[in-house]
Design a protein around this motif. Structure first.
Motif, mmCIF file in Angstrom:
data_model
loop_
_atom_site.group_PDB
_atom_site.id
_atom_site.type_symbol
_atom_site.label_atom_id
_atom_site.label_comp_id
_atom_site.label_asym_id
_atom_site.label_seq_id
_atom_site.Cartn_x
_atom_site.Cartn_y
_atom_site.Cartn_z
ATOM 1 N N ALA A 26 0.792 -1.180 -0.077
ATOM 2 C CA ALA A 26 0.081 0.080 -0.094
ATOM 3 C C ALA A 26 0.861 1.158 -0.068
ATOM 4 O O ALA A 26 1.679 1.292 0.613
ATOM 5 N N VAL A 27 0.602 2.326 -0.772
ATOM 6 C CA VAL A 27 1.315 3.410 -0.929
ATOM 7 C C VAL A 27 0.465 4.844 -0.741
ATOM 8 O O VAL A 27 -0.439 4.912 -1.366
ATOM 9 N N GLU A 28 0.696 5.443 0.237
ATOM 10 C CA GLU A 28 0.002 7.033 0.450
ATOM 11 C C GLU A 28 0.949 7.918 -0.195
ATOM 12 O O GLU A 28 2.301 7.790 0.148
ATOM 13 N N VAL A 29 0.472 8.743 -0.456
ATOM 14 C CA VAL A 29 1.137 9.988 -1.475
ATOM 15 C C VAL A 29 0.692 11.210 -0.685
ATOM 16 O O VAL A 29 -0.481 11.365 -0.306
ATOM 17 N N TYR A 30 1.503 12.453 -0.583
ATOM 18 C CA TYR A 30 1.111 13.672 -0.326
ATOM 19 C C TYR A 30 0.327 14.262 -1.104
ATOM 20 O O TYR A 30 -0.656 14.990 -0.486
ATOM 21 N N ASN A 31 0.483 14.326 -2.364
ATOM 22 C CA ASN A 31 -0.542 15.113 -3.509
ATOM 23 C C ASN A 31 -1.136 14.165 -4.386
ATOM 24 O O ASN A 31 -0.709 13.486 -4.754
ATOM 25 N N GLN A 32 -2.629 14.487 -3.995
ATOM 26 C CA GLN A 32 -3.494 13.429 -4.817
ATOM 27 C C GLN A 32 -3.233 13.575 -6.304
ATOM 28 O O GLN A 32 -3.599 12.777 -6.764
#
Length: 206
Positions: A190-196
């Motif tokens: 799973a990868v979370e990013v700062y900018n959608q």
């Protein structure tokens, strides 16, 4: 005036009542599904990395996470260990998920998270199917066809019942042993990013 054509007016009333009721039911159901989907997606990571082999989902090397974590814009990378389990007794599929730290998007309705390899926390659907309560034993058959006993220590709740209704959570090491998943491999990442707005760009880079 209505009584002069009472049968015609009565039939019109029945037809319109049925039409409004049908449309109302469809709208209520559609709205409910949209809310459930929205609540489910709100807790989901922006990207899920899966490895394919021969056109089928395969286990993913955990060292991929180190490379992905080095990309600009990546907030957090989490290798996940989980799998599906079919229970022949109740003829239902359950989702088994391992954890190393307590998940942020799931809160307990009752009890506590497992602190021992022989403990598990379950969704409300599991307790209803088996008629189990916190403190009871849950019997599962592992990948080696051996019976495993797990004490139920907690029951989940979330904004969306779709997330936890059939969920069984246990410590990651215990789940690896249950499914016989080797160390160094995960089900997905799973990868979370700062900018959608950078999700598509990061997906292409990955």
């Amino acid at each position: 005036s209505l009584l002069r054509r009472k049968y015609k007016n009565l039939s019109l009333l029945v037809v319109y009542t049925f039409t409004v009721a049908t449309l109302g039911s469809v709208l209520f159901l559609t709205n409910a599904l949209k809310i459930e989907a929205s609540n489910s997606l709100a807790a989901a990571p922006e990207l899920i990395i899966q490895r394919l082999a021969g056109g089928r989902h395969d286990l993913t090397p955990i060292n991929y996470a180190e490379q992905i974590n080095g990309l600009p814009g990546v907030k957090k990378v989490t290798p996940r260990v989980w799998g599906y389990y079919y229970d022949a007794l109740v003829r239902a599929n359950f989702t088994l998920m391992g954890f190393q730290e307590n998940p942020r998007d799931i809160e307990l309705l009752e009890g506590r998270m497992p602190t021992d390899p022989e403990e598990c926390a379950v969704g409300s659907g599991i307790t209803e199917i088996f008629g189990a309560e916190i403190g009871d034993q849950l019997v599962l058959i592992d990948s080696r066809d051996q019976n495993r006993l797990y004490e139920i220590t907690g029951r989940f709740k979330t904004a969306s019942n779709l997330l936890t209704n059939d969920l069984i959570m246990m410590q990651e090491e215990a789940l690896r042993e249950f499914f016989d998943i080797p160390h160094g491999l995960a089900t997905d990442i799973a990868v979370e990013v700062y900018n959608q707005r950078e999700v598509k760009t990061l997906a292409k880079k990955i």
